[in-house]
Every structure is written in structure tokens, then in C-alpha cells.
Design an enzyme around this catalytic site. Sequence first.
Site, PDB file in Angstrom:
ATOM      1  CE1 TYR A   1     -17.623  25.000   8.780  1.00  0.00           C
ATOM      2  CE2 TYR A   1     -19.327  26.807   8.531  1.00  0.00           C
ATOM      3  CZ  TYR A   1     -18.997  25.427   8.481  1.00  0.00           C
ATOM      4  OH  TYR A   1     -20.139  24.631   8.319  1.00  0.00           O
TER       5      TYR A   1
ATOM      6  NE  ARG B   1     -20.127  18.898  -1.774  1.00  0.00           N
ATOM      7  CZ  ARG B   1     -20.880  19.307  -0.608  1.00  0.00           C
ATOM      8  NH1 ARG B   1     -22.036  18.306  -0.323  1.00  0.00           N
ATOM      9  NH2 ARG B   1     -20.532  19.899   0.370  1.00  0.00           N
TER      10      ARG B   1
ATOM     11  CE  LYS C   1     -18.356  21.471   7.743  1.00  0.00           C
ATOM     12  NZ  LYS C   1     -19.454  21.809   7.414  1.00  0.00           N
TER      13      LYS C   1
ATOM     14  CD  GLU D   1     -18.597  18.329   6.357  1.00  0.00           C
ATOM     15  OE1 GLU D   1     -18.911  18.023   7.714  1.00  0.00           O
ATOM     16  OE2 GLU D   1     -19.251  19.104   5.826  1.00  0.00           O
ATOM     17  CG  ASP D   2     -17.887  19.044   2.152  1.00  0.00           C
ATOM     18  OD1 ASP D   2     -19.176  19.129   2.547  1.00  0.00           O
ATOM     19  OD2 ASP D   2     -17.074  19.940   2.102  1.00  0.00           O
TER      20      ASP D   2
ATOM     21  CG  ASP E   1     -21.856  18.675   8.514  1.00  0.00           C
ATOM     22  OD1 ASP E   1     -22.810  19.008   9.445  1.00  0.00           O
ATOM     23  OD2 ASP E   1     -21.167  19.502   8.249  1.00  0.00           O
ATOM     24  CG  ASP E   2     -21.809  17.798   3.380  1.00  0.00           C
ATOM     25  OD1 ASP E   2     -21.983  19.091   3.630  1.00  0.00           O
ATOM     26  OD2 ASP E   2     -21.001  17.020   3.422  1.00  0.00           O
TER      27      ASP E   2
ATOM     28  CG  ASN F   1     -22.055  27.161   2.068  1.00  0.00           C
ATOM     29  OD1 ASN F   1     -22.533  28.108   2.178  1.00  0.00           O
ATOM     30  ND2 ASN F   1     -22.720  26.000   2.840  1.00  0.00           N
TER      31      ASN F   1
HETATM   32  O1  LIG Z   1     -19.104  23.716   5.352  1.00  0.00           O
HETATM   33  C1  LIG Z   1     -20.404  24.510   5.059  1.00  0.00           C
HETATM   34  O2  LIG Z   1     -20.182  25.745   5.169  1.00  0.00           O
HETATM   35  C2  LIG Z   1     -21.648  23.909   4.998  1.00  0.00           C
HETATM   36  C3  LIG Z   1     -21.214  22.366   4.280  1.00  0.00           C
HETATM   37  O3  LIG Z   1     -21.263  21.475   4.989  1.00  0.00           O
HETATM   38  C4  LIG Z   1     -21.213  22.497   2.829  1.00  0.00           C
HETATM   39  O4  LIG Z   1     -21.434  23.509   2.188  1.00  0.00           O
HETATM   40  O5  LIG Z   1     -20.865  21.582   2.727  1.00  0.00           O
HETATM   41 MG   LIG Z   2     -20.079  20.070   4.044  1.00  0.00          MG
END
Ligand SMILES: O=C([O-])CC(=O)C(=O)O
Ligand SMILES: [Mg+2]
Length: 521
Positions: A63, A117, A135, A206-207, A229-230, A376
Site C-alpha cells: 500500500y 489521479r 486497497k 478510488e483516485d 474513498d478519497d 501521499n
Molecule cells: O491510498 C492512500 O494512501 C490514500 C488515498 O486514498 C490517496 O492518497 O488517494
Molecule cells: Mg485514494
Amino acid sequence: MSVARFPPYLANTDHRQRCLAQFRSKSVALEKYIYLDGLKGRDANLFYEMLLGNMSEIIPILYTPTVGEACVQYSHIWRRPQGLYVSIEDKGRIRDVLASWPNADKGRIAVVTDGSRILGLGDLGANGLPISIGKLDLYVAGAGIKPSSTIPICLDLGTNTQRYLDDPLYIGVRRLRPTVEEMDAFMDEFMQAMSDVFPKLLVQFEDFSTDNAFRYLDRYRYRYRVFNDDIQGTGSVILSGFINAARLSSGASGRPLSDHRILFFGAGSAGIGVAKQLLSFFTHLGMPLEEAKSRIYTVDTKGLITADRKGLQEHKKFFARTDYDGPRLTKLVDIIRHVKPTALLGLSTLKNAFTEDVVTAMSALNARPIIFPLSNPVDLSELEYADAIAWTHGNVIYASGSPYDPITHGDTRHEPGQGNNMYIFPGIGLGAILSRTRHISDGMIEQAAVALASSLDAEEQASDWSLSAGIALAVVRQAQKEGLDANRHLRMLTDEDLLGLIQDKMWQPRTTRRAVSAARL
Ligand SMILES: O=C([O-])CC(=O)C(=O)O
Ligand SMILES: [Mg+2]
């Protein structure tokens, strides 16, 4: 042709120890990632056993931060097919593509990215798949979701990153990203097909790039069982961190929770997601909406976000200030002097943006300043832990997005907090799956945060994963309160029994020894 034979004494040695030694023998983090990926392909049970037994060592590999590097390099380190790619070229037959997934009826949770992203690393196109895989490994490890119930998905819609389009090894379709209309049509077909093929599925977005993250959350959140999630996971975990940090800093100042002023440096999906979660929490404490809003300030690359700015993106408008008409404030330290924040949250992906004068300005205003550099992976963090401790003489209340090691300052050892959505999404997902909630409400996200904040102190939170069961309990109860739960049986249970049931349902890997001896037969 020779037939492979196991050495006769293999079953008597502990293969777990051997694998751990092989893993530790790699000195480069990405090599460790590749090793674990190979192990998962050979013996998934052993892989999860090793992960569960060595969480704090292995999570930073599978991760954040190493998964970020794995994404950047994915086309080059690719070894074997994993997860599911759904391509823009599949438009019109997405249902068939999804139906090719083995055991579709077992699917409970999919993490879906379009790679646009990834963390703070930008548009990685089809290289984004490892983020979905990582994840889901945490869902297995942190919330006991069965590996066979997880579906990592990457939508391969092209990329606007030229170096990938030019890379002969690039794994995705070689085209620029679609227009908004094309993407909407694709997403509509995809989401409908997902709910047809996987009727019991929860989808975690996600992202996605910021605009699309908000756009598709708004578009689907009441039609399907989906959360982002974001926006919501990060929002929830930082709300929880803020509740704890505010308690600690109040000890120093006597300030009530509702008396904070929070400055967000970075106004993307995570920044605005967290701001909205805090706003909603303040209103539930009884604060009128306008007053709650007035406690939140947002800053982007152009400075303090004010309503008079031309061409402001839609998601930035809500928190744009209407009460400031002085000269434009662009430097963070000037903004701090104007706003006088009690908390500074970084979600900007600008490395080292919290310079010494910024941190000193926060310390001048607060005996215990709350500073959360949340970007991150770790190389994009706004403030390194060592600097935060040195510049505040150990008084900072700190949480970063990616992990840092503890620091000794004087004779005190300081443990950094980590404010990463990984502490909350497994529990939210588990609660949503068990209650078979129709959708994920704001109330469920907020109750997850409150459960996380009240369970343990920040230090313990970082090392204790049994928290997911407690978070899931809070999520189930909130779904029931709002009448969203299709699994009505859980209503009859006391909290204690419900917690017991949640824990019983959590999957554990079986021991490896059996896998080895079975393979010998
Ligand atoms: O994945 C991770 O560490 C946290 C997160 O969702 C991101 O930064 O997009
Ligand atoms: Mg994320």
C-alpha cells in the site's frame, strides 16, 4: 520431461519463515512489492498469512507509499494478469466483460479506479490497477473480507500523460482520455452492468481526478451502493483524527471543539471531502450551517479561495470566502496570519509546502498546533515529521497521510499519527456489506469517524486493526436508523451479539502447512 518433486523434508520446515526471509532479503521496496505479488500468485493463503502476521512491515509495501511506485512502473513490472480491466473499447458490451469474472455471485466489494489521479502522482492511465489491488488487500487483512469476494478494477480509458503514450511497454489503450460526454455514457453503462452482474456488490471509487470524483459520486450515490474513498473515506478518517487532536489541543488551551478554525491547503477531492465532513460534524454538534462554514478556509495554488475569483471550479465554490475583500492573499504564511487557524491540513501534493516560517506561525498562534500534512505518497508530504517536531519543539499534534518513523526529541519519543483512509474504509465496507445497505449515507460515514475516534487513542489506532469490527458495527446501526438496511435480521441483535457476529464472519487464512502437504500429494 522431468517431474517436479518436493524435497522430502519440506513439510517439516516452516515455509512461512523461508518466505519472510526471502522477502526481507530484498533491499529495494519495489523488489519487495514484486516478490509479494509473485507469492500471492503462487500461494494466496500464505501471502495473506504473512501479511496478517507482519502488518506494520508489509503494509507500506503493498500500500502507500510503495504501491505508488508500483503504479508508476506497472507496465514494466507486470508479470501476470490480475484484477479486471474494462476498456473504453468495451463500450456496448461491458456486461459481457464483467460476466467473465469467475464466481460473479461471490463478488462483494470492487475497488474501481480510472487511474486519472493515483495518490498525488497524477494521471497514470492503466497503470493504476495496483491501487485497487492494494486497497482490497487491506479489506482482506483489515476487515476479513474473503479474497474471492474482492474485485480490483481499472477502467482503461486512455491517458493524457504523454510519456506513457510514448512508452512501447505501456499496458493500456494508447489514446487520450475521452470527453465528458463519452465518459458519462461509459460510466452509466459500466455502473448499470456492475449492478446487474454483481447484485450484492459495494463499489468503492478510488483516485479519479477531482472533477470526476465529485461528479460520479453525486451521479450514482443514491442509485447504487457506492462511495468514494478519497472524498468520504479520507473525510471520515480525518474527521476522526481531528476530533482526537482537538481534544488534545483543548487540554492545552481549554478551547471547545466547536471553536476551531481550520485551514485547508489543497482543495481537490480529498481537501473538499474532508472539509465537508467536518462541516457536517459541526452542524450535528448544534452549530448553525453558516457558522460552521465560516470556520473553514480553503487555499489552492492561487491562494485563499474567495468567492470573487473568476472561473472558480464548481467544487471550490461552496467554501469560497465572501467575507474577505482585501488584497489577494497568496502566501501561506500571510494567510495563516490573517485566518489564525487552530488546525492546518495539507492535501496539496506540494512537497515541503509547510516551511519553517509556516510552522512557526502556527506555533505562535497555538500552544499545540494541529498540523496534518496528508498528501501521499511520502515524497509529496507537505511536512516531514522530523521538521514538525524540531520546529515546534515537540508540541505539534501531527498526522501524515503516509507513514513516518517515530522521532526522539530531547528525551521524549514522539509517535507520528497517520491519517490515511486505510483506517476507515475496511470498516465502512464491512458494515455496508453486512447490512446490505441500499446506499452509503453521510450519516454512516460520520458514525464511522466517531467510532474510530472513540475507540482508542491515535497511537493505538495506527496499530490495531480489530477496529474495523467496531466501525462496521457503527455503520450497520446507522444504516438501520436510516432504514437503509436490507439485512433486517441484524436489527434484533444487541450490540454485543452484533459485534460477535461481525467478528465471526471475518475471514482468516488457514495455516500454510496444510497447503504445502496438500501440494505434495
Ligand atoms: O491510498 C492512500 O494512501 C490514500 C488515498 O486514498 C490517496 O492518497 O488517494
Ligand atoms: Mg485514494
